[in-house]
Design a protein around this motif. Structure first.
Motif, short mmCIF file in Angstrom:
data_model
loop_
_atom_site.label_atom_id
_atom_site.label_comp_id
_atom_site.label_asym_id
_atom_site.label_seq_id
_atom_site.Cartn_x
_atom_site.Cartn_y
_atom_site.Cartn_z
N ARG A 101 10.31 23.19 -5.80
CA ARG A 101 9.34 22.56 -4.89
C ARG A 101 10.07 21.77 -3.81
NH1 ARG A 101 8.03 18.38 -2.82
NH2 ARG A 101 9.64 17.35 -4.07
N HIS A 102 9.80 22.13 -2.59
CA HIS A 102 10.31 21.39 -1.44
C HIS A 102 9.17 21.28 -0.44
CE1 HIS A 102 14.40 21.93 -2.94
NE2 HIS A 102 14.08 23.21 -3.14
N THR A 103 9.16 20.23 0.32
CA THR A 103 8.12 20.10 1.34
C THR A 103 8.30 21.19 2.39
OG1 THR A 103 7.76 17.75 1.02
CG2 THR A 103 7.29 18.61 3.21
N ARG A 122 6.79 22.71 5.94
CA ARG A 122 5.95 22.42 7.12
C ARG A 122 5.96 23.58 8.09
NH1 ARG A 122 9.20 17.89 6.30
NH2 ARG A 122 8.11 16.04 5.52
N TRP A 144 2.01 21.52 13.38
CA TRP A 144 2.39 22.65 12.52
C TRP A 144 1.27 23.05 11.55
CZ3 TRP A 144 2.27 20.91 7.57
CH2 TRP A 144 2.55 19.57 7.33
N CYS A 158 2.79 20.54 1.93
CA CYS A 158 3.27 19.20 2.30
C CYS A 158 2.23 18.16 1.95
CB CYS A 158 3.55 19.16 3.80
SG CYS A 158 4.10 17.55 4.40
N TRP A 159 2.69 17.08 1.39
CA TRP A 159 1.84 15.91 1.10
C TRP A 159 1.73 15.16 2.43
CZ3 TRP A 159 2.66 13.25 -4.19
CH2 TRP A 159 1.87 12.11 -4.30
N LEU A 160 0.58 15.25 3.06
CA LEU A 160 0.44 14.76 4.43
C LEU A 160 -0.42 13.50 4.43
CD1 LEU A 160 1.12 15.44 7.36
CD2 LEU A 160 -0.90 16.89 7.43
N GLU A 161 0.24 12.38 4.17
CA GLU A 161 -0.53 11.17 3.94
C GLU A 161 -0.55 10.23 5.13
OE1 GLU A 161 -0.29 9.64 -0.05
OE2 GLU A 161 -0.32 7.61 0.72
N GLY A 162 0.57 10.15 5.84
CA GLY A 162 0.69 9.16 6.92
C GLY A 162 -0.44 9.26 7.92
N VAL A 163 -0.59 10.43 8.50
CA VAL A 163 -1.61 10.66 9.51
C VAL A 163 -3.01 10.57 8.90
CG1 VAL A 163 -2.55 12.41 11.04
CG2 VAL A 163 -0.08 12.15 10.82
N LYS A 221 15.84 18.98 0.83
CA LYS A 221 16.24 17.59 1.05
C LYS A 221 17.30 17.18 0.02
CE LYS A 221 13.83 16.00 4.52
NZ LYS A 221 12.64 15.17 4.45
N LYS A 249 18.84 15.02 -2.73
CA LYS A 249 18.23 14.19 -3.78
C LYS A 249 19.30 13.31 -4.42
CE LYS A 249 14.11 15.90 -3.43
NZ LYS A 249 12.93 15.10 -3.09
#
Ligand code: FMN
Length: 161
Positions: free
Chosen positions: A10-12, A14, A65, A107-112, A147, A149
């Motif tokens: 599992r990798h993000t 985009r 994206w 992708c865990w898209l939380e900020g926006v 990424k 780790k």
């Protein structure tokens, strides 16, 4: 792919090819969210599977994206549970691992999402008393960035810190 392989792979993601994910696969992925652990087994979640590209266009105003995703999962939580944040996180992680196991990425898209929560709640017809916890765009990976780790030795302790 077994559970360990899915966790390791599992990798993000985009960057998507723009191809579709079959409905059965989307349902299987989101069902993994439904099966997550939750405080007191309250299961304070709902999931919206969004495939309408007109809706993606709204999300793309902040995150361009997203337009190439096959689906966007909106994870909706009931904040009356004391553990709604932890439960939401467990559900999202299950969704991302299940997507990986089936060969997809997300992708865990939380900020926006947090910044524009009020607007997105109206857009998605989410009841006022609920929270839009996060969006999870899913798709077929065009590339999978890996990424760095922390190493096992950096973070694992035996018996005491
Ligand atoms: C709570 C949380 C919020 C995140 N919010 C965003 C976000 O708003 N936008 C984004 O592009 N990625 C977001 N991410 C993805 C992280 O950037 C990503 O998980 C991190 O860089 C580690 O990469 P990996 O997932 O490939 O291991 C979020 C991840 C988590 C767990």
């Amino acid at each position: 792919m077994d559970a360990f392989e899915a966790i390791q792979n599992r990798h993000t993601v985009r960057n998507f090819t723009g191809e579709e994910i079959p409905k059965e696969s989307l349902e299987k992925i989101v069902d993994a969210g439904r099966l997550a652990a939750s405080g007191n087994n309250l299961q304070p979640w709902d999931f919206i599977i969004i495939t309408n590209k007109d809706i993606f266009a709204y999300f793309a105003q902040s995150t361009d994206w997203v337009t190439k995703a096959a689906a966007v999962i909106a994870v909706v939580m009931d904040p009356s549970s004391r553990w709604w944040v932890e439960d939401g996180a467990a559900a999202v992680q299950n969704i991302l691992i299940a997507a990986t196991a089936l060969g997809y990425g997300g992708c865990w898209l939380e900020g926006v999402t947090i910044e524009r929560e009020a607007e997105y709640k109206i857009l998605l017809n989410i009841p006022q008393r609920k929270r839009l916890f996060t969006l999870v765009p899913l798709g077929i990976p065009a590339d999978i960035p890996k990424k760095e780790k922390k190493s096992f030795d950096q973070v694992i302790h035996w018996e005491k810190f």
